[in-house]
Design a protein around this motif. Structure first.
Motif, PDB file in Angstrom:
ATOM      1  N   ILE A   1      40.860  35.460  34.561  1.00 24.65           N
ATOM      2  CA  ILE A   1      40.876  36.840  34.833  1.00 24.65           C
ATOM      3  C   ILE A   1      41.701  37.634  35.775  1.00 24.65           C
ATOM      4  N   VAL A   2      42.189  36.746  36.638  1.00 26.77           N
ATOM      5  CA  VAL A   2      43.190  37.232  37.407  1.00 26.77           C
ATOM      6  C   VAL A   2      44.705  37.313  36.556  1.00 26.77           C
ATOM      7  N   ASP A   3      44.767  36.631  35.740  1.00 28.21           N
ATOM      8  CA  ASP A   3      45.816  36.825  34.652  1.00 28.21           C
ATOM      9  C   ASP A   3      45.728  38.060  33.854  1.00 28.21           C
ATOM     10  N   TYR A   4      44.407  38.418  33.457  1.00 26.29           N
ATOM     11  CA  TYR A   4      44.076  39.771  32.784  1.00 26.29           C
ATOM     12  C   TYR A   4      44.765  41.031  33.797  1.00 26.29           C
ATOM     13  N   TRP A   5      44.180  40.924  34.984  1.00 25.49           N
ATOM     14  CA  TRP A   5      44.754  41.751  36.143  1.00 25.49           C
ATOM     15  C   TRP A   5      46.204  41.904  36.062  1.00 25.49           C
ATOM     16  N   HIS A   6      47.105  40.952  36.066  1.00 26.91           N
ATOM     17  CA  HIS A   6      48.309  40.944  36.305  1.00 26.91           C
ATOM     18  C   HIS A   6      48.864  41.454  34.765  1.00 26.91           C
ATOM     19  N   GLY A   7      48.411  41.399  33.821  1.00 25.10           N
ATOM     20  CA  GLY A   7      48.788  41.839  32.465  1.00 25.10           C
ATOM     21  C   GLY A   7      48.457  43.104  32.255  1.00 25.10           C
ATOM     22  N   ALA A   8      47.684  43.640  32.860  1.00 24.96           N
ATOM     23  CA  ALA A   8      47.191  45.282  33.199  1.00 24.96           C
ATOM     24  C   ALA A   8      48.311  45.863  33.915  1.00 24.96           C
ATOM     25  N   GLY A   9      49.200  45.023  34.640  1.00 23.76           N
ATOM     26  CA  GLY A   9      50.059  45.942  35.584  1.00 23.76           C
ATOM     27  C   GLY A   9      49.611  45.888  37.151  1.00 23.76           C
ATOM     28  N   VAL A  10      48.658  44.993  37.425  1.00 22.67           N
ATOM     29  CA  VAL A  10      48.075  44.781  38.737  1.00 22.67           C
ATOM     30  C   VAL A  10      48.506  43.857  39.634  1.00 22.67           C
ATOM     31  N   ALA A  11      49.371  44.168  40.772  1.00 26.09           N
ATOM     32  CA  ALA A  11      49.935  42.885  41.549  1.00 26.09           C
ATOM     33  C   ALA A  11      49.287  42.587  42.752  1.00 26.09           C
ATOM     34  N   ASP A  12      49.643  41.624  43.333  1.00 24.79           N
ATOM     35  CA  ASP A  12      49.036  41.238  44.848  1.00 24.79           C
ATOM     36  C   ASP A  12      47.584  41.065  44.719  1.00 24.79           C
ATOM     37  N   VAL A  13      47.047  40.271  43.312  1.00 22.43           N
ATOM     38  CA  VAL A  13      45.626  40.197  42.980  1.00 22.43           C
ATOM     39  C   VAL A  13      44.949  39.128  44.220  1.00 22.43           C
ATOM     40  N   ARG A  14      44.029  39.486  44.603  1.00 21.75           N
ATOM     41  CA  ARG A  14      43.384  38.615  45.800  1.00 21.75           C
ATOM     42  C   ARG A  14      41.823  38.530  45.471  1.00 21.75           C
ATOM     43  N   THR A  15      41.236  37.329  45.691  1.00 22.11           N
ATOM     44  CA  THR A  15      39.912  37.190  45.368  1.00 22.11           C
ATOM     45  C   THR A  15      39.344  36.798  46.685  1.00 22.11           C
ATOM     46  N   ARG A  16      38.079  37.093  46.684  1.00 21.99           N
ATOM     47  CA  ARG A  16      37.118  36.753  47.988  1.00 21.99           C
ATOM     48  C   ARG A  16      35.699  36.259  47.484  1.00 21.99           C
ATOM     49  N   ARG A  17      35.378  35.103  47.627  1.00 18.96           N
ATOM     50  CA  ARG A  17      34.090  34.495  47.084  1.00 18.96           C
ATOM     51  C   ARG A  17      33.080  34.712  48.420  1.00 18.96           C
ATOM     52  N   MET A  18      32.271  35.252  47.874  1.00 19.38           N
ATOM     53  CA  MET A  18      31.073  35.789  49.143  1.00 19.38           C
ATOM     54  C   MET A  18      29.568  35.034  48.840  1.00 19.38           C
ATOM     55  N   SER A  19      29.023  34.893  49.983  1.00 12.70           N
ATOM     56  CA  SER A  19      27.378  34.343  49.646  1.00 12.70           C
ATOM     57  C   SER A  19      27.721  33.020  48.983  1.00 12.70           C
ATOM     58  N   LEU A  20      28.444  31.974  49.667  1.00  8.68           N
ATOM     59  CA  LEU A  20      28.624  30.695  49.087  1.00  8.68           C
ATOM     60  C   LEU A  20      29.108  30.685  47.634  1.00  8.68           C
ATOM     61  N   GLY A  21      29.651  31.748  47.301  1.00  8.70           N
ATOM     62  CA  GLY A  21      30.181  31.931  45.725  1.00  8.70           C
ATOM     63  C   GLY A  21      29.319  32.449  44.695  1.00  8.70           C
ATOM     64  N   GLY A  22      28.236  33.360  45.085  1.00  8.71           N
ATOM     65  CA  GLY A  22      27.395  34.058  44.427  1.00  8.71           C
ATOM     66  C   GLY A  22      28.029  35.243  43.985  1.00  8.71           C
ATOM     67  N   GLY A  23      28.977  35.764  44.933  1.00 13.40           N
ATOM     68  CA  GLY A  23      29.575  36.974  44.367  1.00 13.40           C
ATOM     69  C   GLY A  23      30.931  36.902  44.697  1.00 13.40           C
ATOM     70  N   LEU A  24      31.873  37.622  43.754  1.00 11.62           N
ATOM     71  CA  LEU A  24      33.217  37.537  43.668  1.00 11.62           C
ATOM     72  C   LEU A  24      33.614  38.985  43.828  1.00 11.62           C
ATOM     73  N   VAL A  25      34.453  39.287  44.961  1.00 13.93           N
ATOM     74  CA  VAL A  25      35.221  40.630  45.033  1.00 13.93           C
ATOM     75  C   VAL A  25      36.699  40.275  44.890  1.00 13.93           C
ATOM     76  N   MET A  26      37.222  41.350  43.944  1.00 17.85           N
ATOM     77  CA  MET A  26      38.492  41.084  43.513  1.00 17.85           C
ATOM     78  C   MET A  26      39.282  42.322  43.610  1.00 17.85           C
ATOM     79  N   TRP A  27      40.721  42.349  43.998  1.00 12.55           N
ATOM     80  CA  TRP A  27      41.398  43.689  44.279  1.00 12.55           C
ATOM     81  C   TRP A  27      42.823  43.451  44.258  1.00 12.55           C
TER      82      TRP A  27
END
Length: 231
Positions: free
Chosen positions: A195-221
């Motif tokens: 999915i991070v590669d999809y973001w890069h392919g869409a022209g989005v850089a500096d992609v970061r991920t944050r797993r929340m609540s022991l991994g039950g949620g994923l915030v990406m920006w």
């Protein structure tokens, strides 16, 4: 169904949905601190749109596929006195009815499991984002730790169907049954790294991920490349 949506979203997210949404908006607002025009995709009952207007002096366009959700969202917006800053439209994430580079920031919530081609959808989301603008998302996720993964499987396969039924009747019981296998299946086909590669392919850089609540949620920006001015 829409009147129960916010309650059910909390149940289905272990009571963490509000906190996850706030984390997503906060990440987008930090990335685009001068944002004025925001698009919120899969806006549902406008919870994210409302938090955007709590968080920053922005005008938000929310778009969702479901007319019932949008009706409930408009009620929520009117109740909060935000109709002058939030407009809600019906439409599809895969075919957004906006020109290129229309928005300073774009957020989307619980979307990618429901589209046929996540990579192409991300290209479309990035198309309407101005170069340098923030793209941010919230999705359910699968915990990586073996112990928490086992607990998550038990929760999603056992507790969720019952909780859905008790709070929303048979229809939401089916939602509870569907959710866990749907999330697991999504990440088997589309692991987070892909999915991070999809973001890069869409022209989005500096992609970061944050797993929340022991991994039950994923915030990406991330931030749209300045070189992507033509979408």
């Amino acid at each position: 169904m829409p009147r129960r949506y916010d309650l059910l979203a909390e149940v289905l997210s272990f009571g963490q949905n509000r906190r996850w949404r706030h984390a997503m908006v906060d990440a987008a607002a930090r990335t685009s601190p001068d944002a004025l025009r925001v698009l919120d995709v899969a806006t549902g009952t406008a919870g994210v749109a409302l938090y955007w207007t709590d968080r920053a002096r922005v005008e938000v366009t929310g778009i969702d596929l479901t007319a019932q959700m949008l009706r409930r969202g408009r009620e929520n917006v009117a109740r909060r006195g935000r109709a002058d800053r939030i407009r809600l439209l019906q439409g599809r994430a895969e075919q957004l009815p906006f020109p290129d580079a229309s928005f300073d920031a774009v957020t989307f919530t619980y979307l990618l499991r429901y589209v046929q081609d996540p990579a192409a959808t991300l290209v479309e989301l990035a198309r309407v984002l101005k170069p340098g603008g923030a793209l941010a998302s919230l999705e359910f996720a699968v915990p990586g730790n073996p112990g928490w993964h086992a607990a998550w499987v038990g929760y999603t396969r056992g507790v969720l169907p019952l909780a859905g039924y008790l709070t929303g009747g048979r229809e939401w019981g089916h939602v509870g049954n569907f959710l866990g296998p749907s999330i697991s299946g999504h990440y088997r086909t589309h692991p987070v790294e892909r999915i991070v590669d999809y973001w890069h392919g869409a022209g989005v850089a500096d992609v970061r991920t944050r797993r929340m609540s022991l991994g039950g949620g994923l915030v990406m920006w991330g931030r749209k490349n300045a070189a992507s001015a033509d979408g």
